[in-house]
Design a protein around this motif. Structure first.
Motif, PDB file in Angstrom:
ATOM      1  N   GLU A 359      26.481  52.472  86.709  1.00 23.38           N
ATOM      2  CA  GLU A 359      25.621  53.252  85.830  1.00 23.38           C
ATOM      3  C   GLU A 359      26.211  54.636  85.582  1.00 23.38           C
ATOM      4  OE1 GLU A 359      22.972  52.606  84.140  1.00 23.38           O
ATOM      5  OE2 GLU A 359      22.545  50.574  84.842  1.00 23.38           O
ATOM      6  N   SER A 360      26.882  55.181  86.611  1.00 19.49           N
ATOM      7  CA  SER A 360      27.425  56.540  86.504  1.00 19.49           C
ATOM      8  C   SER A 360      28.748  56.589  85.740  1.00 19.49           C
ATOM      9  CB  SER A 360      27.628  57.128  87.903  1.00 19.49           C
ATOM     10  OG  SER A 360      28.528  56.312  88.645  1.00 19.49           O
ATOM     11  N   GLU A 361      29.293  55.421  85.410  1.00 23.45           N
ATOM     12  CA  GLU A 361      30.577  55.362  84.716  1.00 23.45           C
ATOM     13  C   GLU A 361      30.356  55.026  83.243  1.00 23.45           C
ATOM     14  OE1 GLU A 361      33.227  53.598  88.426  1.00 23.45           O
ATOM     15  OE2 GLU A 361      32.230  52.250  87.039  1.00 23.45           O
ATOM     16  N   ALA A 362      31.294  55.421  82.440  1.00 25.11           N
ATOM     17  CA  ALA A 362      31.223  55.065  81.021  1.00 25.11           C
ATOM     18  C   ALA A 362      31.551  53.587  80.876  1.00 25.11           C
ATOM     19  CB  ALA A 362      32.219  55.906  80.219  1.00 25.11           C
ATOM     20  N   ALA A 363      30.606  52.827  80.358  1.00 27.33           N
ATOM     21  CA  ALA A 363      30.834  51.388  80.176  1.00 27.33           C
ATOM     22  C   ALA A 363      31.612  51.183  78.878  1.00 27.33           C
ATOM     23  CB  ALA A 363      29.503  50.640  80.134  1.00 27.33           C
ATOM     24  N   ALA A 364      32.910  51.334  78.967  1.00 27.25           N
ATOM     25  CA  ALA A 364      33.758  51.244  77.783  1.00 27.25           C
ATOM     26  C   ALA A 364      33.663  49.856  77.156  1.00 27.25           C
ATOM     27  CB  ALA A 364      35.202  51.546  78.176  1.00 27.25           C
ATOM     28  N   ASN A 365      33.736  49.828  75.834  1.00 24.11           N
ATOM     29  CA  ASN A 365      33.670  48.563  75.106  1.00 24.11           C
ATOM     30  C   ASN A 365      35.079  47.979  75.040  1.00 24.11           C
ATOM     31  OD1 ASN A 365      32.666  46.441  73.640  1.00 24.11           O
ATOM     32  ND2 ASN A 365      32.528  47.570  71.712  1.00 24.11           N
ATOM     33  N   ILE A 366      35.520  47.422  76.165  1.00 27.54           N
ATOM     34  CA  ILE A 366      36.889  46.932  76.287  1.00 27.54           C
ATOM     35  C   ILE A 366      36.876  45.505  76.826  1.00 27.54           C
ATOM     36  CG2 ILE A 366      37.919  49.209  76.592  1.00 27.54           C
ATOM     37  CD1 ILE A 366      37.875  48.745  79.612  1.00 27.54           C
ATOM     38  N   LEU A 367      37.995  44.830  76.662  1.00 31.26           N
ATOM     39  CA  LEU A 367      38.147  43.456  77.135  1.00 31.26           C
ATOM     40  C   LEU A 367      39.465  43.290  77.877  1.00 31.26           C
ATOM     41  CD1 LEU A 367      37.031  41.402  73.972  1.00 31.26           C
ATOM     42  CD2 LEU A 367      35.710  41.755  76.071  1.00 31.26           C
ATOM     43  N   PHE A 368      39.504  42.262  78.712  1.00 33.03           N
ATOM     44  CA  PHE A 368      40.739  41.839  79.374  1.00 33.03           C
ATOM     45  C   PHE A 368      40.833  40.323  79.289  1.00 33.03           C
ATOM     46  CE2 PHE A 368      39.829  45.899  81.420  1.00 33.03           C
ATOM     47  CZ  PHE A 368      41.060  46.519  81.348  1.00 33.03           C
ATOM     48  N   SER A 369      42.032  39.810  79.554  1.00 31.70           N
ATOM     49  CA  SER A 369      42.262  38.369  79.572  1.00 31.70           C
ATOM     50  C   SER A 369      42.599  37.938  80.997  1.00 31.70           C
ATOM     51  CB  SER A 369      43.410  37.991  78.627  1.00 31.70           C
ATOM     52  OG  SER A 369      43.653  36.604  78.657  1.00 31.70           O
ATOM     53  N   GLY A 370      41.917  36.904  81.478  1.00 33.26           N
ATOM     54  CA  GLY A 370      42.154  36.419  82.831  1.00 33.26           C
ATOM     55  C   GLY A 370      42.782  35.041  82.854  1.00 33.26           C
ATOM     56  N   ASN A 371      42.574  34.336  83.947  1.00 39.69           N
ATOM     57  CA  ASN A 371      43.102  32.982  84.127  1.00 39.69           C
ATOM     58  C   ASN A 371      41.941  32.019  84.306  1.00 39.69           C
ATOM     59  OD1 ASN A 371      45.602  34.353  84.311  1.00 39.69           O
ATOM     60  ND2 ASN A 371      45.419  34.452  86.543  1.00 39.69           N
ATOM     61  N   VAL A 372      42.198  30.745  84.055  1.00 47.85           N
ATOM     62  CA  VAL A 372      41.163  29.717  84.207  1.00 47.85           C
ATOM     63  C   VAL A 372      41.749  28.518  84.931  1.00 47.85           C
ATOM     64  CG1 VAL A 372      40.029  27.873  82.874  1.00 47.85           C
ATOM     65  CG2 VAL A 372      39.532  30.257  82.360  1.00 47.85           C
ATOM     66  N   ASN A 373      40.954  27.951  85.841  1.00 42.87           N
ATOM     67  CA  ASN A 373      41.249  26.648  86.414  1.00 42.87           C
ATOM     68  C   ASN A 373      40.238  25.665  85.840  1.00 42.87           C
ATOM     69  OD1 ASN A 373      43.407  27.326  88.261  1.00 42.87           O
ATOM     70  ND2 ASN A 373      41.874  28.456  89.420  1.00 42.87           N
ATOM     71  N   ALA A 374      40.725  24.560  85.297  1.00 41.80           N
ATOM     72  CA  ALA A 374      39.851  23.568  84.674  1.00 41.80           C
ATOM     73  C   ALA A 374      40.227  22.182  85.177  1.00 41.80           C
ATOM     74  CB  ALA A 374      39.981  23.616  83.149  1.00 41.80           C
ATOM     75  N   ASN A 375      39.210  21.372  85.490  1.00 40.53           N
ATOM     76  CA  ASN A 375      39.496  20.030  86.013  1.00 40.53           C
ATOM     77  C   ASN A 375      39.394  18.943  84.950  1.00 40.53           C
ATOM     78  OD1 ASN A 375      36.757  19.771  85.606  1.00 40.53           O
ATOM     79  ND2 ASN A 375      36.286  19.039  87.678  1.00 40.53           N
ATOM     80  N   GLY A 376      39.097  19.338  83.712  1.00 45.78           N
ATOM     81  CA  GLY A 376      38.998  18.351  82.644  1.00 45.78           C
ATOM     82  C   GLY A 376      37.690  17.598  82.631  1.00 45.78           C
ATOM     83  N   ALA A 377      36.790  17.929  83.552  1.00 48.12           N
ATOM     84  CA  ALA A 377      35.497  17.229  83.629  1.00 48.12           C
ATOM     85  C   ALA A 377      34.343  18.228  83.612  1.00 48.12           C
ATOM     86  CB  ALA A 377      35.445  16.371  84.888  1.00 48.12           C
ATOM     87  N   GLY A 378      34.549  19.342  82.927  1.00 46.77           N
ATOM     88  CA  GLY A 378      33.476  20.295  82.731  1.00 46.77           C
ATOM     89  C   GLY A 378      33.456  21.471  83.676  1.00 46.77           C
ATOM     90  N   ILE A 379      34.248  21.449  84.738  1.00 43.18           N
ATOM     91  CA  ILE A 379      34.297  22.583  85.660  1.00 43.18           C
ATOM     92  C   ILE A 379      35.416  23.523  85.206  1.00 43.18           C
ATOM     93  CG2 ILE A 379      34.707  23.320  88.025  1.00 43.18           C
ATOM     94  CD1 ILE A 379      33.532  20.707  88.984  1.00 43.18           C
ATOM     95  N   ILE A 380      35.018  24.711  84.778  1.00 46.39           N
ATOM     96  CA  ILE A 380      35.964  25.697  84.254  1.00 46.39           C
ATOM     97  C   ILE A 380      35.688  27.012  84.970  1.00 46.39           C
ATOM     98  CG2 ILE A 380      36.766  26.930  82.216  1.00 46.39           C
ATOM     99  CD1 ILE A 380      35.730  24.552  80.539  1.00 46.39           C
TER     100      ILE A 380
END
Length: 583
Positions: A359-380
């Motif tokens: 709350e005390s920090e400026a919530a900047a309108n920014i984005l980052f890109s992460g990683n994903v593990n997916a099993n091909g059966a809906g778990i992402i």
């Protein structure tokens, strides 16, 4: 005799006219650079001619796809149309001072390389010694050719180009090369230097190298072997890998296609177009449809069984080249747009995230890109790992957004670029770490700003700023990806505050990495004192990082995004010249 002489003069005139008309067509069509105002002739052929090597698995002539013959289509304008007032702002004394500061840093680094490591791949900036990491052909030298030209260092360019034109690809310090690295640094560097200068010897040397790298496709299934073992390549014994990074196989098309455009030999374009068709065929069949796993099985026919997905390391430039190939081919191949759009939509849904703030920090309108593990059966599962390498995504989203009329992607690209700019400013040194973990927003609104709950604590303590949870790798390796995206977003949007972001980044990098004669990678960005020099200055410091810093403070028409497309090593390749729309 007079009549015979007249006939010969007429014949010579006819031949000259034909050549002049042909060259005029090529120059006007954007396939060749304008003729240089000066020339030097120092080309010396390599001692081994790869075109004479017997092929173990020759590709039938009937299977070599020719370059598209359709005229380039009208593509949307990419660069912001700078007004007279904006141009005045972009060219004021402040920006000229900043440009001069970047150029001074480049001259220092180049001078140290020239004095202590000339002809070798890299300079060790602490010990002032040379090291060969990419075959011993002078990676920094070839990688920096276009930087020297762009920065107006024409004397240094001429010296380096003369050396490059005499490289003997047969004389190497390595028995095994990376096809990927050799392609983006050496082939890309030579092609860009030729596109800018028109120096014929550089194109000849690029063609020699292209013919050498073409041998990587002399495999049983004609998919490339990134581990380019030179002896085995000569004997036709290379095989594609069962576990190859998607970036390694997907980051050949720009350079090979430009080589085909410049030489008229379609074989280079054809082998990478086959790779495109494999990417296209498998895009919807992976465990995360729309994206390809980090590693592919090329040996068994381009299989995609992996469960790890990212836009970062080992995958990055495979996605980057989709929109850029659309540009280089003048928009005549619809496959690249389709693949780009599918990939970006999947990335937005699963890989991108907004970080949490207090709350005390400026919530900047920014984005980052992460990683994903997916099993091909809906778990992402999202892993909120942020890589400096992944900071190129801002430029990729914005470029594709302009090219394919997707304004939302331009906005996302800006948020990604500003996210990396914020990550720089958040560290004590003003420099972003190589790899870090963040606390991500979750749920269906993951791309919108969010805050920590009242008593919510970070898993590993609150000693790091903002949403940073853990610095997995504290190093900064002189990487370019963050300034690359800031540069592209400035050129696309014209937002002048990005110039301030870029300048703050440059000053911080200079302070943290400067040595007595050049700049060095550092071991710790999160300190207030000594950053720990690593004694490494990879060729991309001059080829990419300083080039992008120089260009953002320069005349926006210098290497316009409507006239050139940058390969992943920041080498500008000249685009064909279709009319540009006003979109």
């Amino acid at each position: 005799m007079a009549a015979l002489a007249t006939t010969k003069r007429f014949q010579r005139l006819a031949v000259f006219t034909l050549v002049a008309v042909t060259l005029t067509y090529l120059f006007h069509g954007g396939l060749l650079p304008a003729a240089p105002a000066w020339h030097f002739t120092s080309f010396r052929p390599s001692t081994y001619d790869w075109t004479q090597r017997p092929q173990a698995h020759p590709i039938p002539e009937s299977d070599i796809l020719p370059l598209p013959t359709e005229p380039p289509r009208t593509l949307p304008r990419i660069q912001h149309r700078f007004s007279a007032e904006e141009l005045t702002e972009a060219h004021n004394s402040t920006q000229r001072h900043r440009q001069d500061a970047v150029r001074f840093a480049a001259k220092r680094a180049w001078g140290a390389y020239q004095k202590y490591a000339w002809g070798h791949d890299e300079l060790r900036p602490k010990t002032l010694t040379a090291v060969d990491t990419f075959g011993g052909w002078g990676a920094t030298l070839v990688d920096s050719l276009d930087t020297l030209w762009i920065m107006g260092m024409k004397k240094e360019f001429a010296q380096a180009a003369k050396f490059a034109e005499r490289i003997d690809w047969e004389s190497t310090t390595a028995g095994e090369l990376s096809l990927f690295e050799t392609n983006i640094r050496f082939l890309g560097g030579l092609l860009a230097a030729y596109d800018l200068s028109g120096e014929e010897g550089l194109l000849k040397k690029a063609l020699e190298l292209g013919n050498m790298l073409y041998a990587a496709f002399d495999t049983p299934n004609h998919l490339p072997a990134n581990s380019f073992k030179i002896r085995k390549a000569k004997e036709g014994l290379l095989v594609a890998d069962r576990r190859e990074s998607s970036a390694a196989v997907g980051t050949l098309s720009l350079e090979f296609t430009r080589l085909s455009q410049l030489t008229g030999d379609s074989k280079f374009f054809s082998v990478t177009d086959r790779i495109k068709r494999d990417f296209e065929r498998t895009q919807d069949e992976t465990k995360l449809p729309g994206l390809w796993p980090v590693f592919l099985d090329l040996q068994n026919g381009f299989l995609t069984p992996g469960s790890s997905f990212t836009l970062g390391a080992s995958a990055d430039s495979a996605y980057e080249y989709l929109s850029k190939m659309h540009e280089l081919l003048g928009g005549v191949d619809p496959a690249y747009e389709k693949m780009h759009v599918k990939a970006m939509e999947t990335a937005k849904k699963h890989l991108l995230f907004s970080p949490k703030f207090r709350e005390s920090e400026a919530a900047a309108n920014i984005l980052f890109s992460g990683n994903v593990n997916a099993n091909g059966a809906g778990i992402i599962e999202l892993e909120a790992e942020v890589q400096h390498l992944g900071c190129f995504t801002g430029g990729m989203f914005a470029l594709g957004g302009k090219l394919f009329n997707r304004p939302e992607d331009v906005e996302i690209g800006e948020k990604l670029a500003r996210g990396c700019g914020w990550a720089y400013a958040a560290m004590h040194t003003g420099v972003m770490p190589e790899v870090s973990d963040m606390i991500a927003c979750d749920g269906p609104d993951r791309l919108k700003p969010c805050k920590f709950e009242k008593d919510e604590k970070k898993p590993k303590g609150d000693d790091l700023p903002g949403p940073f949870a853990y610095l997995r790798d504290n190093q900064y390796l002189l990487r370019p990806e963050a300034i690359e995206s800031i540069f592209i977003l400035y050129r696309i949007t014209g937002k002048k505050d990005l110039l301030e972001v870029a300048w703050n980044m440059f000053v911080s990098i200079e302070q943290a990495t400067r040595t007595d004669f050049a700049n060095s990678a550092i071991s710790n960005v999160d300190v207030g004192g000594e950053t720990g020099k690593i004694n490494s200055m990879e060729s991309f410091w001059l080829a990419e990082t300083l080039k992008y810093f120089y260009l953002i403070f320069s005349d926006p028409d210098l290497i316009s995004l409507d006239e050139y497309v940058f390969n992943t090593e920041a080498h500008p390749l000249r685009l064909p010249k279709p009319p540009r729309g006003d979109v």
